[in-house]
Structure formats: C-alpha cells, structure tokens
Write a protein that holds these residues in place. Structure first.
Motif, PDB file in Angstrom:
ATOM      1  N   UNK A 170       0.815  -1.213   0.000  1.00  0.00           N
ATOM      2  CA  UNK A 170       0.000   0.000   0.000  1.00  0.00           C
ATOM      3  C   UNK A 170       0.852   1.268   0.000  1.00  0.00           C
ATOM      4  N   UNK A 171       2.071   1.180   0.496  1.00  0.00           N
ATOM      5  CA  UNK A 171       2.907   2.373   0.612  1.00  0.00           C
ATOM      6  C   UNK A 171       3.555   2.724  -0.723  1.00  0.00           C
ATOM      7  N   UNK A 172       4.046   3.960  -0.799  1.00  0.00           N
ATOM      8  CA  UNK A 172       4.796   4.391  -1.961  1.00  0.00           C
ATOM      9  C   UNK A 172       6.289   4.410  -1.654  1.00  0.00           C
ATOM     10  N   UNK A 173       7.055   4.947  -2.573  1.00  0.00           N
ATOM     11  CA  UNK A 173       8.506   5.039  -2.396  1.00  0.00           C
ATOM     12  C   UNK A 173       8.843   5.925  -1.213  1.00  0.00           C
ATOM     13  N   UNK A 174       9.798   5.482  -0.385  1.00  0.00           N
ATOM     14  CA  UNK A 174      10.317   6.340   0.667  1.00  0.00           C
ATOM     15  C   UNK A 174      11.130   7.475   0.057  1.00  0.00           C
ATOM     16  N   UNK A 175      11.321   8.541   0.825  1.00  0.00           N
ATOM     17  CA  UNK A 175      12.011   9.718   0.322  1.00  0.00           C
ATOM     18  C   UNK A 175      13.420   9.352  -0.167  1.00  0.00           C
ATOM     19  N   UNK A 176      13.664   9.525  -1.478  1.00  0.00           N
ATOM     20  CA  UNK A 176      14.989   9.263  -2.053  1.00  0.00           C
ATOM     21  C   UNK A 176      15.404   7.807  -2.057  1.00  0.00           C
ATOM     22  N   UNK A 177      14.454   6.912  -1.811  1.00  0.00           N
ATOM     23  CA  UNK A 177      14.772   5.494  -1.639  1.00  0.00           C
ATOM     24  C   UNK A 177      15.369   4.872  -2.900  1.00  0.00           C
ATOM     25  N   UNK A 178      14.719   5.075  -4.034  1.00  0.00           N
ATOM     26  CA  UNK A 178      15.189   4.451  -5.267  1.00  0.00           C
ATOM     27  C   UNK A 178      16.510   5.057  -5.738  1.00  0.00           C
ATOM     28  N   UNK A 179      16.692   6.344  -5.507  1.00  0.00           N
ATOM     29  CA  UNK A 179      17.986   6.960  -5.840  1.00  0.00           C
ATOM     30  C   UNK A 179      19.107   6.333  -5.023  1.00  0.00           C
TER      31      UNK A 179
END
Length: 326
Positions: free
Chosen positions: A91-100
């Motif tokens: 249900x959650x989205x990407x954490x702040x700067x997570x994919x970077x």
C-alpha cells in the motif's frame, strides 16, 4: 549451501517493523518461491527482462541486505556478473529518495550488469531508469505455471490481499462521486490545525497543491515538514494492516538516528504516542480511527480537529524536546 527454511525467514520478522509487516511477509514468501521453484524463477526473471544474464548454478537470493545507502528488500544474483535489487511495495509508496539510494548501491557493484526493479500494487511513473512491475503480473505468472501446494497458497494469499488489482472496480467508480467533498472536508481539518504546527516548527508545511501529490506518491493526504533527514506529518490515510481510515500525526526519524532506540521510545512515551519502525525510519506518532468516531456518534470533522490540536498542545508542553531527535 543449505537454504534457510521459509518458517525461519518469517520468524525473523516477529514483532519487528510493525508498520510494514505485510510487506516483509510478502518479501520472504517471494524470496522463498524464487529459491525453490525453477519455473517461477525463470518466469519472474523474464518479467524483469534479464533472462540472458541468468545462470542457474550462480543464482542467489537475499533479503534485507544492509548497505550504507539503505536496505533493499530483495537482492538477486542472476549470475556472478548480473545483480538485481528489488524494492517491494503493497500500500505504501517510495520512501524519500529510496530508489535513488538503490541506484547508488548498484553503481558501486563491481559487475557488468545491474538492474533496479520496483514491484508495486499500484501504477507509479518512475521513468526509465528502472523496471516497474506490478503484483498482478506475479499473480498472472503463478496462474500459468505448475504450482506446488506452497505456491498455490502464495497465489491465494496475493488474491485475498487484493494484489490482482489492475482495472477499475465498483468502489473506484463510486469514489468519483464523493472524492471532491471528502477532500474539501480533509482540507478544512488541516487548514484549521496546520497553523499551530507551522508556528511550532517555524516553517510552513507543504501547501494544498502538494496534498494531492502526497496522496498519490505516499498514500496519505496531509501536510509534511522535512526536518533534516527526518520529517513530521499530519493528515489522513488508510491504516497499515487493515486499511481502515485514520487521522494521524507522526514523526519519521531517519535511521541511523543520533538517539538510541530506548531514548526514542522514552520520547514516544512522553508524548503519549505509539512507536513503530521500518527499515528506513523510527515512527513516533498518534493515530485515531475515523470509524471509531462514527461508532461513538461523534462528528468526525470536529473530532479530527480536536485530536490534532491535542497532539499540538502536548508537543508544546514537551518544550521543543523533538528538536533533539531530528
């Protein structure tokens, strides 16, 4: 090397990372399925477009490997020269700067081929720097292979948890008729309480234009203030675990924190909050079910305003103690 049993994998998450227990549970189930079933593994590697790099004898799967930049959910070694990191969301989205951060991890790998994969329930536009796949594709894959009893149960579980979603349903269409008035009421609560929090933190929260962005990207509707690597947020969302609606106020304290877990929990108790954590943050927050207000015949709008203002008064009474933790 002997593979870790599924039950030991799942047991490691007892009473840990309560906010994302379902995600952790699915990560370990997925990892185990990739380990034990060759047909499923080949199909999954095909989904992420890396079949040419796959060497069965060199395949390894790991979960929650810790790097200085973060802790990706899954790491696949398709061969000694091809490594894949996978971030899984329910249900959650990407954490702040997570994919970077995960791109930076891959950039330091001493292998010829690397790939970042984002596995989610919902559509998200993340550009072409990664492979984005959806849980419904995993379900379709499971439906089309020769399944063991364990994979049958995994398929049933994913369907029961609503992961098959890819088209509009009746609830989606019904929501269109009420979405404007719902947003208007949430705005009223946030506008009436946000000024106090703005004064407390000494800077403005995100304005209305960003509330819709937060709803899409982070699965809450509200105002967020970044405090260095940490943040504070007030708003509305579907509650973790059972998806029921709640109003909430929450600190997200970035890991590693300058304070110990015991110190954070003491701060949490002083504020009469609940403590949770995931792999990136400690959470200190207060949460109120909106359904409780209906059951108790209270007005949800006024009750939500009182709830947030009560938290604000306790925050003021702590005499800026929060500044030591962000």
């Amino acid at each position: 090397m002997m593979k870790t049993s599924l039950f030991n994998r799942l047991y490691t998450y007892r009473e840990r990372e309560g906010k994302n227990a379902k995600e952790n549970f699915l990560i370990e189930l997925l990892a185990y399925a990739l380990e034990i079933n060759e047909e499923f593994r080949v199909g999954f590697i095909g989904l992420i477009g890396q079949l040419k790099s796959y060497i069965p004898e060199e395949f390894l799967v790991s979960t929650q490997v810790v790097y200085k930049q973060g802790r990706p959910d899954l790491e696949l070694h398709l061969s000694n020269d091809c490594h894949v990191l996978i971030e899984c969301k329910v249900e959650s989205g990407e954490g702040e700067g997570q994919l970077d951060s995960y791109h930076r991890i891959l950039g330091e790998k001493k292998v010829k081929h690397v790939q970042l994969v984002f596995l989610t329930k919902y559509y998200e536009d993340k550009g072409n720097r990664l492979i984005h796949i959806r849980w419904y594709q995993v379900i379709d894959l499971l439906k089309n292979i020769d399944r063991s009893e364990l994979l049958n149960e995994l398929l049933k579980y994913l369907i029961e948890e609503g992961m098959e979603t890819k088209d509009f349903n009746l609830n989606d269409l019904n929501a269109l008729s009420t979405i404007h008035q719902t947003i208007s009421k949430m705005d009223e609560v946030l506008d009436q309480t946000g000024g106090g929090f703005t004064k407390e933190f000494g800077a403005k929260f995100k304005q209305k234009a960003s509330r819709a962005t937060a709803l899409r990207a982070e699965r809450f509707y509200g105002d967020k203030k970044y405090l260095g690597d940490s943040y504070f947020v007030i708003g509305f969302r579907a509650r973790w675990g059972d998806n029921l609606p709640e109003v909430f106020a929450e600190f997200g304290l970035r890991k590693p924190s300058k304070k110990s877990v015991d110190e954070i929990k003491a701060f949490c108790n002083d504020l009469k909050c609940e403590y949770n954590e995931n792999k990136n943050h400690h959470f200190v927050g207060r949460y109120q079910s909106l359904l409780f207000d209906i059951k108790e015949d209270k007005g949800i709008l006024n009750s939500s305003i009182l709830f947030l203002n009560s938290f604000l008064e306790d925050l003021k009474a702590s005499q800026n103690q929060w500044k030591d933790f962000v």
